[in-house]
Design a protein around this motif. Structure first.
Motif, mmCIF file in Angstrom:
data_model
loop_
_atom_site.group_PDB
_atom_site.id
_atom_site.type_symbol
_atom_site.label_atom_id
_atom_site.label_comp_id
_atom_site.label_asym_id
_atom_site.label_seq_id
_atom_site.Cartn_x
_atom_site.Cartn_y
_atom_site.Cartn_z
ATOM 1 N N GLU A 1 6.192 99.547 -10.343
ATOM 2 C CA GLU A 1 7.025 100.750 -10.359
ATOM 3 C C GLU A 1 7.074 101.379 -8.971
ATOM 4 O OE1 GLU A 1 4.682 101.091 -14.393
ATOM 5 O OE2 GLU A 1 4.232 100.579 -12.312
ATOM 6 N N SER A 2 8.171 102.065 -8.710
ATOM 7 C CA SER A 2 8.318 102.833 -7.476
ATOM 8 C C SER A 2 9.295 103.962 -7.720
ATOM 9 C CB SER A 2 8.793 101.937 -6.328
ATOM 10 O OG SER A 2 10.057 101.377 -6.622
ATOM 11 N N GLY B 1 8.508 107.377 -7.726
ATOM 12 C CA GLY B 1 7.945 108.643 -8.155
ATOM 13 C C GLY B 1 7.720 109.582 -6.983
ATOM 14 N N LEU C 1 13.504 106.074 -10.728
ATOM 15 C CA LEU C 1 12.388 105.136 -10.773
ATOM 16 C C LEU C 1 12.915 103.710 -10.865
ATOM 17 C CD1 LEU C 1 10.004 106.899 -13.317
ATOM 18 C CD2 LEU C 1 10.234 107.273 -10.849
ATOM 19 N N THR D 1 3.618 105.269 -11.973
ATOM 20 C CA THR D 1 4.012 106.049 -10.805
ATOM 21 C C THR D 1 4.059 107.521 -11.198
ATOM 22 O OG1 THR D 1 5.656 106.261 -9.030
ATOM 23 C CG2 THR D 1 6.508 105.771 -11.226
#
Length: 119
Positions: free
Chosen positions: A6-7, A9, A20, A113
């Motif tokens: 995940e990225s 945040g 996201l 995240t």
């Protein structure tokens, strides 16, 4: 080896937006139902949204009309566009992948995240 990363945040003011992303590897992405969950300390993990292999979507009542889930099978990536964010959206957001026949909450998970909505 399955990885969900995940990225996107971060810290945002109330009313703001975040997007996201969750990049998947080690799975046949196109045959997996992809979902976003969130969790705050002391509470159960809550399903926010999911998208089926055919592109159908489902949302928790608390985010309907504000969040949009989408997927790009060519990039093995699922997205969560979050608009009109509220302080109560603050949580760690997790990406999930599962096969269609698996029950919700099973399958693979990302590391999470943090999303913080605060002025």
């Amino acid at each position: 080896q399955v990885q969900l990363v995940e990225s996107g945040g971060g810290l945002v003011q109330p009313g703001g937006s975040l997007r996201l992303s969750c990049a998947a590897s080690g799975i046949i992405f196109s045959i997996n139902v992809m979902g976003w969950y969130r969790q705050v300390p002391g509470k159960q993990r809550e399903r926010v949204a999911f998208i089926t292999t055919g592109g159908s979507t489902n949302y928790a009542d608390s985010v309907k009309g504000r969040f949009t889930i989408s997927r790009d099978n060519a990039k093995n990536t699922v997205y969560l566009q979050m608009n009109s964010l509220k302080p109560e959206d603050t949580a760690v957001y997790y990406c999930n992948s599962r096969l269609a026949l698996e029950p919700a909450g099973r399958g693979y998970w990302g590391q999470g995240t943090q999303v913080t909505v605060s002025s």
